[in-house]
Design a protein around this motif. Structure first.
Motif, PDB file in Angstrom:
ATOM      1  N   ILE A 223     -11.592  46.018  26.513  1.00  0.00           N
ATOM      2  CA  ILE A 223     -11.518  44.553  26.548  1.00  0.00           C
ATOM      3  C   ILE A 223     -11.047  44.078  25.176  1.00  0.00           C
ATOM      4  CG2 ILE A 223     -12.881  42.435  26.727  1.00  0.00           C
ATOM      5  CD1 ILE A 223     -14.627  43.869  28.788  1.00  0.00           C
ATOM      6  N   LYS A 224     -10.104  43.141  25.216  1.00  0.00           N
ATOM      7  CA  LYS A 224      -9.534  42.630  23.963  1.00  0.00           C
ATOM      8  C   LYS A 224     -10.163  41.286  23.629  1.00  0.00           C
ATOM      9  CE  LYS A 224      -5.057  44.858  24.778  1.00  0.00           C
ATOM     10  NZ  LYS A 224      -3.636  44.607  25.113  1.00  0.00           N
ATOM     11  N   VAL A 225     -10.404  41.084  22.359  1.00  0.00           N
ATOM     12  CA  VAL A 225     -10.977  39.809  21.904  1.00  0.00           C
ATOM     13  C   VAL A 225     -10.168  39.291  20.712  1.00  0.00           C
ATOM     14  CG1 VAL A 225     -13.336  40.214  22.697  1.00  0.00           C
ATOM     15  CG2 VAL A 225     -12.624  41.058  20.468  1.00  0.00           C
ATOM     16  N   GLY A 226     -10.157  37.988  20.549  1.00  0.00           N
ATOM     17  CA  GLY A 226      -9.420  37.406  19.429  1.00  0.00           C
ATOM     18  C   GLY A 226      -9.211  35.930  19.623  1.00  0.00           C
ATOM     19  N   VAL A 227      -8.045  35.455  19.172  1.00  0.00           N
ATOM     20  CA  VAL A 227      -7.706  34.036  19.268  1.00  0.00           C
ATOM     21  C   VAL A 227      -6.308  33.899  19.866  1.00  0.00           C
ATOM     22  CG1 VAL A 227      -9.119  33.468  17.248  1.00  0.00           C
ATOM     23  CG2 VAL A 227      -6.675  33.941  16.955  1.00  0.00           C
ATOM     24  N   THR A 228      -5.950  32.651  20.150  1.00  0.00           N
ATOM     25  CA  THR A 228      -4.604  32.392  20.682  1.00  0.00           C
ATOM     26  C   THR A 228      -3.934  31.329  19.832  1.00  0.00           C
ATOM     27  OG1 THR A 228      -5.411  32.810  22.921  1.00  0.00           O
ATOM     28  CG2 THR A 228      -3.271  31.699  22.718  1.00  0.00           C
ATOM     29  N   ASP A 229      -2.740  31.625  19.343  1.00  0.00           N
ATOM     30  CA  ASP A 229      -1.908  30.550  18.769  1.00  0.00           C
ATOM     31  C   ASP A 229      -0.807  30.285  19.791  1.00  0.00           C
ATOM     32  OD1 ASP A 229      -0.389  32.857  18.269  1.00  0.00           O
ATOM     33  OD2 ASP A 229      -0.780  32.825  16.133  1.00  0.00           O
ATOM     34  N   SER A 230       0.385  30.745  19.524  1.00  0.00           N
ATOM     35  CA  SER A 230       1.411  30.645  20.559  1.00  0.00           C
ATOM     36  C   SER A 230       1.293  31.794  21.547  1.00  0.00           C
ATOM     37  CB  SER A 230       2.802  30.621  19.908  1.00  0.00           C
ATOM     38  OG  SER A 230       2.977  31.790  19.127  1.00  0.00           O
ATOM     39  N   ALA A 231       0.518  32.804  21.128  1.00  0.00           N
ATOM     40  CA  ALA A 231       0.266  33.960  22.002  1.00  0.00           C
ATOM     41  C   ALA A 231      -1.119  34.495  21.676  1.00  0.00           C
ATOM     42  CB  ALA A 231       1.330  35.042  21.767  1.00  0.00           C
ATOM     43  N   ASP A 232      -1.645  35.349  22.524  1.00  0.00           N
ATOM     44  CA  ASP A 232      -2.951  35.934  22.263  1.00  0.00           C
ATOM     45  C   ASP A 232      -2.860  36.921  21.106  1.00  0.00           C
ATOM     46  OD1 ASP A 232      -3.809  34.487  24.412  1.00  0.00           O
ATOM     47  OD2 ASP A 232      -3.798  36.194  25.817  1.00  0.00           O
ATOM     48  N   ARG A 233      -3.781  36.784  20.165  1.00  0.00           N
ATOM     49  CA  ARG A 233      -3.828  37.703  19.015  1.00  0.00           C
ATOM     50  C   ARG A 233      -5.188  38.389  19.088  1.00  0.00           C
ATOM     51  NH1 ARG A 233       1.544  37.041  18.156  1.00  0.00           N
ATOM     52  NH2 ARG A 233       2.032  34.842  17.768  1.00  0.00           N
ATOM     53  N   THR A 234      -5.197  39.609  19.552  1.00  0.00           N
ATOM     54  CA  THR A 234      -6.468  40.256  19.888  1.00  0.00           C
ATOM     55  C   THR A 234      -6.563  41.676  19.342  1.00  0.00           C
ATOM     56  OG1 THR A 234      -5.534  41.032  21.968  1.00  0.00           O
ATOM     57  CG2 THR A 234      -6.728  38.932  22.023  1.00  0.00           C
TER      58      THR A 234
END
Lengths: 412, 247
Positions: free
Chosen positions: A152-163
């Motif tokens: 499972i990937k976790v992170g944030v999204t700007d213009s795309a998911d950054r995980t």
């Protein structure tokens, strides 16, 4: 030499009036903001610890309408993949406060799914982006329960998911305990922290697992502050000391005229707590001490509440008592038979040198609700209020009683 | 030397890292709290006489003449037929309630103009004054005393001067042995103070609190020391004063 005084032309005059009105409007806005700071706070700008899902730290509020820190949570899926099931669950096994997210994702041969918090604005919850570049880490707790969360990937999204994958954060999938994850935001690949849409997300591809999430926060690298503000109960304005009205003379337990408002913006470790003591120099001086002889003591007590008291829920500042000689103190507006309504704690002096429940105001479980060991998480705005009481039944006329009170944030 | 240095380095590391592991950070906020009762408090007493026999209301204190042995030559203390019910409250640190006499202010027949001399050389104007005597050394006075009780005593109560709770009733005009004015002895005159009712005297001037008091009520019993009284004598005082005091 001559002097002239010319009225501005009509258009210029109207412009001056407009500026005056604008200045007046701005002044009123400033005034309103100053006296309602909690309501219009921009936590993203102000806070060092920004709660995305936290019951102890101010931050984002879900579906907050026009408030700046407005987020909504979303789930999504692709193709035949089922939506993740994400529910808020209440339980004493929460990592922080009373609530946590219970998450379930199901595998399929193809597809993907995810869950995120999204910054929104306005009453229509229009998706927006915000600058979170002041924050250095995204921190949360996960408790793997079934299946495999490793991918499972976790992170944030700007213009795309950054995980990043949970496996890269050191998660032990076979340990079904709360485990802390810390993501260094600047290390996320190609991330633009000044233009973040989703300050937290997880997404999955071909994963089947159940797990819990709690205490999701953004943190700056610098340390914030812990503050105690004394406020009048009568008007909620800040003042300089806690006092009892002279009408308290010879009366049993009476609440002080002020309360202490706590503001916590430090989360260096999870092992933190806030305690309260008198600091009068002797175990026996656990209250208000007469200034003349230093030997006569009026016992004191405290309670902490997430809300202002008294309030429409029937919580009062009437301190009732039952039993003798060891009185149990309870809310006079409530039932004496319900332990939930024993929120008043006898205060102890720091000279006692212990750290009992009778000094504990607040820790990761939330504010200390009652003597029976209940703790409560809080929702934004999170500024717990500490009320003080004193037993003035044996007060002596002609004397003044004082107490030094210490409120201590400790963390290891 | 190298070994010692390396040992010191190791010890230093242990200390540094050891303290780091157990370091606790405290942020302390100090608040001052106060309750100002400087202008609060009261001094209050109700002092009501009752007959010992039946608890009915009385207006004066008297002794039964038939209980007194005339001209006995030995001082014998007898209990008055009345007692006082006191409801008192002293909640101010400087407050007190006093009892004393002012026999110089009695009416003409009973006015005390001459004191008697006590065993210690002090001069007393206190007690019951024999009619027309003006006081003085010869049968001019019958000394008075009082005792306080947390509970109402039975009607058969006999005054016991041996009890430490008994205190002489003093007069505001009493003199020291050198003839100088004696300020009233607070220990002998105080009925109640911030510590409650006074039970008795310790030493010259100390007092102790009356124990066992329920609420704000206590009882006072009076004694008179009869010795040289003769048939036809009348003794009286019109000035037993109960006063509240506060600064």
């Amino acid at each position: 030499m001559s002097a002239n005084f010319n009225l501005p032309a009509t258009g210029e005059y109207l412009q001056v009036k407009k500026i005056q009105r604008l200045a007046y409007f701005l002044f009123v806005c400033l005034f309103v903001m100053l006296f309602t700071n909690n309501l219009f706070a921009n936590n993203l700008t102000d806070k060092h610890v920004y709660g995305l899902f936290s019951e102890n730290f101010n931050g984002a509020t879900q579906n907050a309408g026009t408030v700046d820190d407005n987020i909504v949570y979303n789930v999504w899926n692709g193709d035949l993949y089922p939506l993740p099931v994400v529910n808020t669950v209440s339980g004493s096994d929460a990592k922080e406060g009373n609530n946590y997210y219970s998450c379930s994702v199901s595998s399929a041969s193809v597809g993907w799914s995810g869950f995120c918090f999204t910054f929104v604005t306005g009453t229509g919850n229009t998706v927006t982006t915000r600058d979170i570049s002041a924050f250095s880490t995204l921190e949360f707790y996960i408790r793997p329960k079934t299946g495999d969360v490793s991918d499972i990937k976790v992170g944030v999204t700007d213009s795309a998911d950054r995980t990043v994958k949970l496996s890269s954060l050191g998660i032990n999938n076979s340990s079904h305990t709360w485990q802390k994850c810390t993501i260094n935001l600047s290390s996320l690949p190609s991330v633009n922290l000044t233009n973040i849409k989703n300050p937290f997300l997880f997404n999955t591809t071909f994963a089947t697992a159940t797990f819990d999430l709690d205490s999701i926060v953004l943190k700056r690298s610098s340390i914030g502050e812990f503050n105690v503000t004394i406020k009048n109960i009568s008007d909620n304005l800040a003042t300089s000391s806690v006092t009892w009205n002279a009408s308290s003379f010879r009366k049993n337990w009476v609440a002080a005229e002020q309360y202490l408002e706590l503001s916590l913006d430090i989360l260096e470790t999870d092992n933190w707590n806030v305690r309260i003591y008198t600091d009068n120099g002797a175990v026996s001086k656990d209250g208000l001490v007469d200034t003349a002889s230093g030997t006569k003591v009026l016992q004191m007590c405290w309670r902490v509440s997430k809300n202002l008291l008294p309030n429409a829920s029937g919580d009062t500042l009437v301190i009732a008592y039952s039993g003798s000689p060891n009185y149990a103190l309870y809310d006079g507006g409530k039932s004496a038979t319900d332990p939930w309504y024993y929120p008043w704690f006898y205060i102890t002096d720091s000279a006692k040198g212990d750290a009992t429940d009778y000094s504990l105001l607040w820790d990761s479980r939330g504010y200390h609700i009652s003597v029976s060991g209940d703790f409560g998480g809080m929702n934004n705005p999170i500024y717990p209020k500490v009320y003080l009481g004193a037993n003035c039944a044996n007060a002596i006329g002609g004397l003044t009683y004082n107490a030094n009170i210490k409120v201590i944030l400790s963390y290891e | 030397m190298k070994k010692i240095l390396s040992l010191l380095v190791v010890l230093a590391c242990v200390v540094m890292f050891g303290s780091a592991v157990y370091a606790s950070t405290d942020t302390v906020k100090t608040i001052n709290a106060s309750a100002d009762f400087a202008s609060s408090g009261e001094v209050y007493i109700s002092f009501n006489l009752k007959n010992l026999a039946d608890d009915s209301t009385a207006t004066a204190i008297a002794w039964n003449p038939s209980a007194v042995t005339l001209n006995s030559g030995t001082e014998t203390w007898k209990t008055a037929q009345q007692y006082a019910v006191m409801v008192a409250s002293v909640t101010k640190t400087t407050g007190a309630i006093y009892i004393y006499q002012d026999n110089k202010s009695n009416s003409t027949d009973y006015v005390a103009t001459n004191p008697r001399t006590n065993q210690d050389g002090t001069k007393a104007f206190s007690g019951l004054v024999r009619k027309g005597s003006g006081g003085g050394e010869s049968r001019g006075y019958i000394p008075l005393s009082y005792t306080m009780s947390a509970t109402k005593l039975p009607s058969s109560y006999e005054y016991n001067t041996g009890a430490s709770t008994a205190r002489y009733l003093t007069d505001k005009s009493d003199l020291k042995s050198d003839g100088s004015t004696s300020n009233l002895n607070v220990a002998y005159t105080t009925i109640a103070n911030i510590n409650g009712f006074v039970g008795g005297v310790t030493g010259e001037t100390g007092t102790y609190a009356l124990t066992g008091v329920t609420g704000d009520t206590a009882y006072m019993y009076f004694g008179a020391g009869f010795k040289d009284v003769q048939g036809g004598d009348t003794y009286k005082t019109e000035q037993i004063l109960v006063l509240t005091f506060q600064e």
